[in-house]
Scaffold this motif. Structure first.
Motif, PDB file in Angstrom:
ATOM      1  N   LEU A  92       9.191   8.334  -6.950  1.00 34.52           N
ATOM      2  CA  LEU A  92       9.954   7.355  -7.713  1.00 34.52           C
ATOM      3  C   LEU A  92       9.840   7.637  -9.214  1.00 34.52           C
ATOM      4  O   LEU A  92      10.822   7.523  -9.963  1.00 34.52           O
ATOM      5  N   LEU A 101      -9.742   5.077  -7.676  1.00 33.36           N
ATOM      6  CA  LEU A 101      -9.470   3.973  -6.746  1.00 33.36           C
ATOM      7  C   LEU A 101      -8.428   4.453  -5.736  1.00 33.36           C
ATOM      8  O   LEU A 101      -7.400   5.004  -6.120  1.00 33.36           O
ATOM      9  N   THR A 102      -8.732   4.191  -4.448  1.00 36.88           N
ATOM     10  CA  THR A 102      -7.881   4.717  -3.394  1.00 36.88           C
ATOM     11  C   THR A 102      -6.460   4.181  -3.482  1.00 36.88           C
ATOM     12  O   THR A 102      -6.248   2.972  -3.528  1.00 36.88           O
ATOM     13  N   ARG A 103      -5.490   5.060  -3.518  1.00 32.58           N
ATOM     14  CA  ARG A 103      -4.096   4.627  -3.440  1.00 32.58           C
ATOM     15  C   ARG A 103      -3.262   5.713  -2.791  1.00 32.58           C
ATOM     16  O   ARG A 103      -3.641   6.874  -2.775  1.00 32.58           O
ATOM     17  N   SER A 104      -2.132   5.303  -2.235  1.00 30.20           N
ATOM     18  CA  SER A 104      -1.210   6.245  -1.628  1.00 30.20           C
ATOM     19  C   SER A 104      -0.141   6.548  -2.668  1.00 30.20           C
ATOM     20  O   SER A 104       0.658   5.689  -3.024  1.00 30.20           O
ATOM     21  N   ASP A 105      -0.125   7.779  -3.217  1.00 22.37           N
ATOM     22  CA  ASP A 105       0.746   8.031  -4.364  1.00 22.37           C
ATOM     23  C   ASP A 105       2.049   8.750  -4.019  1.00 22.37           C
ATOM     24  O   ASP A 105       2.840   9.061  -4.907  1.00 22.37           O
ATOM     25  N   VAL A 164       0.842  -1.193   0.000  1.00 19.24           N
ATOM     26  CA  VAL A 164       0.000   0.000   0.000  1.00 19.24           C
ATOM     27  C   VAL A 164       0.881   1.249   0.000  1.00 19.24           C
ATOM     28  O   VAL A 164       0.636   2.210  -0.723  1.00 19.24           O
ATOM     29  N   LEU A 165       1.927   1.210   0.778  1.00 19.79           N
ATOM     30  CA  LEU A 165       2.863   2.329   0.827  1.00 19.79           C
ATOM     31  C   LEU A 165       3.505   2.563  -0.531  1.00 19.79           C
ATOM     32  O   LEU A 165       3.716   3.693  -0.965  1.00 19.79           O
ATOM     33  N   MET A 166       3.807   1.463  -1.243  1.00 20.16           N
ATOM     34  CA  MET A 166       4.426   1.570  -2.568  1.00 20.16           C
ATOM     35  C   MET A 166       3.454   2.121  -3.611  1.00 20.16           C
ATOM     36  O   MET A 166       3.877   2.510  -4.696  1.00 20.16           O
ATOM     37  N   GLY A 167       2.162   2.105  -3.315  1.00 21.44           N
ATOM     38  CA  GLY A 167       1.211   2.706  -4.246  1.00 21.44           C
ATOM     39  C   GLY A 167       0.246   1.733  -4.891  1.00 21.44           C
ATOM     40  O   GLY A 167      -0.493   2.117  -5.790  1.00 21.44           O
ATOM     41  N   LEU A 168       0.224   0.470  -4.447  1.00 21.45           N
ATOM     42  CA  LEU A 168      -0.815  -0.440  -4.961  1.00 21.45           C
ATOM     43  C   LEU A 168      -2.165   0.057  -4.430  1.00 21.45           C
ATOM     44  O   LEU A 168      -2.264   0.479  -3.294  1.00 21.45           O
ATOM     45  N   TRP A 169      -3.193   0.018  -5.304  1.00 22.75           N
ATOM     46  CA  TRP A 169      -4.512   0.490  -4.871  1.00 22.75           C
ATOM     47  C   TRP A 169      -4.920  -0.249  -3.599  1.00 22.75           C
ATOM     48  O   TRP A 169      -4.796  -1.481  -3.529  1.00 22.75           O
ATOM     49  N   VAL A 170      -5.457   0.496  -2.633  1.00 18.50           N
ATOM     50  CA  VAL A 170      -5.759  -0.115  -1.339  1.00 18.50           C
ATOM     51  C   VAL A 170      -6.754  -1.282  -1.467  1.00 18.50           C
ATOM     52  O   VAL A 170      -6.504  -2.360  -0.929  1.00 18.50           O
ATOM     53  N   PRO A 171      -7.878  -1.118  -2.186  1.00 15.48           N
ATOM     54  CA  PRO A 171      -8.793  -2.268  -2.267  1.00 15.48           C
ATOM     55  C   PRO A 171      -8.158  -3.479  -2.944  1.00 15.48           C
ATOM     56  O   PRO A 171      -8.407  -4.619  -2.521  1.00 15.48           O
ATOM     57  N   GLU A 227       4.380  -0.089 -11.976  1.00 16.99           N
ATOM     58  CA  GLU A 227       2.966   0.170 -12.287  1.00 16.99           C
ATOM     59  C   GLU A 227       2.360  -1.006 -13.055  1.00 16.99           C
ATOM     60  O   GLU A 227       1.217  -1.400 -12.815  1.00 16.99           O
ATOM     61  N   VAL A 250       4.948   7.831  -2.525  1.00 18.75           N
ATOM     62  CA  VAL A 250       6.200   7.143  -2.849  1.00 18.75           C
ATOM     63  C   VAL A 250       6.342   6.967  -4.358  1.00 18.75           C
ATOM     64  O   VAL A 250       7.387   7.276  -4.952  1.00 18.75           O
ATOM     65  N   ILE A 251       5.266   6.518  -5.000  1.00 17.60           N
ATOM     66  CA  ILE A 251       5.352   6.202  -6.421  1.00 17.60           C
ATOM     67  C   ILE A 251       5.574   7.479  -7.249  1.00 17.60           C
ATOM     68  O   ILE A 251       6.297   7.461  -8.244  1.00 17.60           O
ATOM     69  N   ALA A 265     -16.146   4.027  -5.500  1.00 12.39           N
ATOM     70  CA  ALA A 265     -14.799   3.930  -4.931  1.00 12.39           C
ATOM     71  C   ALA A 265     -14.857   3.549  -3.452  1.00 12.39           C
ATOM     72  O   ALA A 265     -14.124   2.673  -2.988  1.00 12.39           O
ATOM     73  N   LEU A 316      -2.846  11.619   0.724  1.00 13.92           N
ATOM     74  CA  LEU A 316      -3.373  10.846   1.856  1.00 13.92           C
ATOM     75  C   LEU A 316      -2.629  11.215   3.135  1.00 13.92           C
ATOM     76  O   LEU A 316      -3.220  11.337   4.199  1.00 13.92           O
TER      77      LEU A 316
END
Ligand code: NA
Ligand code: NA
Lengths: 322, 436, 170
Positions: C82, C72-76, B18-25, C94, C78-79, B289, B404
């Motif tokens: 990068l 879609l929820t994501r934490s962006d 999740v930290l790396m950016g994979l979508w949470v769901p 990706e 770090v990416i 979402a 976030l």
């Protein structure tokens, strides 16, 4: 089990069923270790059937009440009100019909479930209102909530049937969305419904069949004979305990609700007769629709009503003969 | 590996992805699938678990009205009622530092009385409050933080779906639970309000660097105040009157509120059909979402239930022999930790049934315990990595400059204030039980 | 290629519109139920069932559009950093994420199929006979439909990424 263990039909699993199973296995060299997942952690209410059928859980409380499509003919009691107020009579007959009646086992089999036993039953449905009820005229135009198929019981009564849900009755009567509910004593007491709907009318709408304990078929078929037998013995013990506990609690519920100021009345025979006579015969509609799907519903309706009459019940309407 | 170890690995691995950016769901679903596969040794079974959850999680009347509560909020925003309300609030509070923050907390407390779900509050106020606070010179972090923080009021001030769920689990009167939620809810709103003013006074650069003195802002003349304030007041009266006058249920209030907002919006001629269509589509995207995330969270909750981790924690508290005070502290610590990774209803469904038999011999008031549980669980809406209110705000914002991380950081002080209120409710149970 | 991508976006948008229309429908049936019950003493039957089935349909009709729109929820954090420092590596990460999503959503589609098939074959319904019933297969079908379109959208992301050859980072 989707319900939390405060409910009698869930509590029976760890407190009676599981010890009884292992007691029956004493000396056989087998032992069943139960991992309990109650209260919706893996299956919410109404999801138990699929969860057990698909093998995500091995044993569960299978609630026919919440699966009127898959366990269709099991729901016969909800289409035949005014038959008996005695839960024990329903438990005995439904237990017998599960073993003997055509189509009962098939319904579980289709869902990949094996019926272990322990038919659970809900005590007699009551009318609880925020206004006094002396005759059918008092119900004219009143909004009365009822769960699922029980909404049909309000047809022809002059009251407006609203489909409702046990969890929110209290608030909705309090604010006036409904003027009353059809509910049973063993839920009315813990839900404190008597506080907002203190007029309790006993009409003998009837006790109802709710569900059974069932096991995943693939898992069950792989068990040694002794263990299979022990599971059934456990279910029988669960059935006995459940009924004794329910009956004791219903007595307590009426006493406590009366102490809290509720007015409990028996409806007059005239009123009961008038209610029953004016109702549509939904049992026929129900049976015809299921017959159309190839299920033996008309046969079930007849077997059930015959069984009840043979057991000494005096139905106000002979739903099967009209 | 034991199920417990598998569960722990799934937890850690998920955090990294999740930290790396994979979508949470997606991350939640992958690890639920992998976890159940590893625990039960059967991939088909794990797939079935996903399919059943996708079908069943949302299938309830309560979730059904989520888009309608969101739609109501968006109509209020699109028709200019939200902007007008903030102009009025700005006039009223213009001499107070952090005045609009205070207004947002107050507005949330009122909105809480018509919605049963915190995520509706979060979505609605993201649309209404955040742009207005930015317009009046507040920092983005503060604006989203106030919205995230005060969204929790939605579950504490009645009606509350979480209290209904608790009432069902424990067989307590839902009416009494609702009454017991009022005091702590109002106290929490006051504490939030005080916190906002203190922050604005002592840390002005973090709250409202562009603030002008109250005297420099022209207040609206009374006539203007009335014109701008009346529509929103009408809507609130309509919804509250409908619920407490017995016309509709709190669940139905979402639909009735949306209809009411539409009628007012069209009557004001500030809402066009094109505008309505735009917000309808937007409502759908936000709902999808958020609900997709809820489905994924439920799958994850089921996987953890199979692993036995939450039950293990619960048993730990249950058998620690600490006396009531020690037990409550340990219980709250466990709830808060679980709040980091699980959604509200999963925590309640897993922990409360474990605690009930332990509390029974201690003569604990279960109404009070319910309020304590709900406040503790709702802290989890604000804490990373899984903080549902924060995620809702992020999906509703559609503004890539607010991350976030910003929202979590902005919400953090509010989580601390919730802990403070929790301590007060434990020390003085009368806050909850006083109205009974 | 461009045509295929346009068709896919068109389908996504179409599902989205149906979903939005369903939201209006939800509002209308609850409104009619409330007014019917309160004013005329005639509530609509089956509203809870219709609402609870509709919400599942709405979510799966609109999730492909939400994904296409980057919702879609994501934490962006770090990416994004990068992507600035190592754009080549980021494209592979990706892509790995897209493939992961395709895999897990395919698991949902293929595991929903037997549920759909059985519900269709047996005519499963919710509600109570005599009052109101609704079949359950349409919702299961919509779950598979929405998920399938979402899979294609994830695949399209990969194609766009490599066809545009680095001009468009995500
Ligand atoms: Na609320
Ligand atoms: Na959290």
């Amino acid at each position: 089990a989707g319900h939390p263990p405060v409910f009698r039909w869930v509590r029976v699993l760890p407190e009676v069923f599981e010890p009884a199973v292992n007691a029956a296995l004493e000396g056989s060299g087998y032992d069943v270790a139960f991992d309990n997942q109650f209260g919706g952690a893996i299956a919410k209410v109404g999801e138990e059937l699929e969860t057990v059928g698909e093998g995500l859980a091995e044993i569960g409380t299978i609630q026919a009440l919440f699966d009127p499509a898959k366990l269709a003919i099991q729901n016969v009691t909800y289409y035949t009100p005014f038959v008996t107020a005695d839960p024990r009579a329903i438990q005995e007959l439904m237990g017998k019909l599960h073993l003997e009646a055509e189509g009962m086992q098939q319904a579980y089999d289709d869902e990949n479930i094996v019926y272990l036993g322990a038919p659970t039953v809900i005590d007699d449905y009551l009318l609880m209102t925020n206004f006094p009820v002396n005759s059918m005229a008092d119900l004219e135009g009143r909004r009365i909530a009822a769960p699922g198929a029980a909404v049909n019981w309000l047809s022809g009564t002059g009251a407006v049937g609203v489909s409702g849900n046990l969890t929110t009755y209290y608030n909705e009567i309090q604010t006036g969305v409904y003027d009353g509910v059809l509910v049973f004593a063993s839920a009315a007491l813990p839900g404190k419904l008597y506080e907002v709907a203190p007029y309790i009318t006993k009409l003998g709408l009837g006790a109802q069949f709710a569900g059974v304990i069932g096991a995943n078929k693939d898992w069950y078929d792989g068990l040694p004979e002794e263990v299979q037998q022990a599971l059934r013995t456990g279910a029988d013990a669960a059935a006995d305990w459940y009924m004794a506990d329910l009956e004791a609690f219903v007595d307590v519920a009426f006493t406590k609700m009366a102490e809290a100021g509720a007015t409990i009345t028996e409806a007059s025979p005239t009123m009961r007769a008038e209610w029953a006579t004016n109702m549509d015969n939904v049992a026929r509609t129900w049976a015809a629709q299921l017959d159309g799907q190839g299920l033996p519903a008309t046969a079930m309706l007849k077997t059930y009503m015959d069984g009840m009459r043979a057991a000494g019940a005096t139905p106000l309407r002979d739903w099967d003969k009209e | 590996m034991t199920p417990f170890e598998i569960g722990l690995i799934a937890l850690a691995a998920m955090g990294v992805l999740v930290l790396m950016g994979l979508w949470v769901p997606i991350a939640l679903m992958v690890w639920s699938f992998g976890g159940v596969w590893a625990i039960r040794g059967n991939a088909t079974l794990a797939g079935k678990m996903l399919a059943l959850s996708a079908n069943d999680t949302l299938q309830s009347y309560y979730f059904g009205v989520v888009p309608l509560f969101v739609l109501m909020g968006f109509v209020v925003s699109e028709s200019g009622m939200g902007r007008d309300a903030y102009d009025v609030a700005n006039t009223v509070f213009r001499r107070i530092r952090g005045g609009l923050g205070l207004g947002t907390v107050g507005a949330n407390a009122i909105f809480a009385a018509i919605t049963g779900i915190s995520i509706a509050s979060a979505a609605v106020f993201t649309r209404i409050a955040v742009p207005q606070m930015l317009r009046h010179g507040y920092t983005a972090r503060f604006a989203v933080g106030v919205v995230a923080g005060s969204s929790v009021l939605g579950m504490l001030i009645p009606p509350s779906l979480l209290l209904i769920l608790y009432g069902v689990i424990t067989e307590q009167s839902i009416g009494h639970l609702f009454l017991a939620g009022v005091g702590p809810g109002l106290l929490l709103a006051c504490v939030f309000g005080i916190g906002v003013v203190l922050a604005a006074t002592f840390l002005p650069t973090r709250v409202q660097p562009g603030r002008m003195d109250g005297d420099e802002i022209a207040g609206l003349p009374p006539r203007e105040m009335l014109i701008k304030g009346l529509p929103i007041a009408l809507l609130i009266v309509f919804v509250l009157g409908g619920i407490y006058g017995g016309w509709f249920t709190p669940v139905e209030a979402g639909a009735m509120g949306a209809i009411g907002a539409l009628v007012i919006g069209f009557a004001k001629r500030s809402l066009s059909l094109a505008g309505l269509w735009r917000i309808l589509v937007e409502t759908g995207l936000v709902t999808a979402a958020v609900c997709f995330l809820i489905i994924a969270a439920q799958m994850y909750g089921k996987m953890l239930a199979f692993s036995g981790i939450p039950a293990g924690f619960g048993e730990l508290a249950a058998h620690a022999n600490l006396g009531l005070m020690g037990l409550m502290i340990l219980y709250i610590a466990i709830v808060v930790v679980m709040g980091m990774i699980l959604d509200s209803s999963s925590i309640m469904l897993i922990l409360v049934p474990i605690m009930l038999p332990v509390l029974a011999p201690m003569n604990v008031d279960l109404i009070w315990f319910g309020i304590v549980t709900v406040i503790a669980i709702e802290i989890g809406l604000l804490t990373p990595p899984f903080g549902l209110s924060v995620y809702v705000i992020k999906s509703t914002l559609d503004d890539p400059t607010i991350t976030l991380g910003d929202i979590f950081a902005g919400a953090f002080p509010f989580a601390l204030m919730m802990l403070l209120v929790l301590a007060l409710v434990i020390a003085f149970p009368v806050i909850a039980t006083g109205l009974l | 290629m461009i045509l295929a991508s346009r068709i896919l976006d068109g389908v996504t948008q179409g599902l989205n519109i149906v979903g939005s229309a369903l939201i209006v429908g939800l509002m209308a049936i609850i409104g009619a139920d409330v007014i019917g019950r309160g004013v005329f003493g005639t509530p609509l039957p089956g509203v809870p069932e219709m609402v609870s089935l509709s919400i599942v349909a709405i979510v799966f009709l609109q999730i492909p559009a939400a994904m296409r729109g980057g919702r879609l929820t994501r934490s962006d954090a770090v990416i994004d950093r990068l992507a600035a420092a190592r754009p080549g590596l980021t494209r592979w990460i990706e892509t790995a994420f897209d493939l992961t999503a395709i895999f897990i959503i395919w698991v949902i589609v293929s595991s929903t199929w037997p549920l759909f098939e059985r519900s269709w074959r047996r005519g499963d319904f919710v509600g109570a006979i005599g009052d109101f019933t609704a079949p359950t297969w349409p919702v299961k079908f919509i779950i598979m439909l929405g998920c399938s379109v979402m899979i294609l959208q994830f695949a399209a992301r990969i194609l766009r990424r490599f066809l545009s050859d680095g001009e468009q980072p995500a």
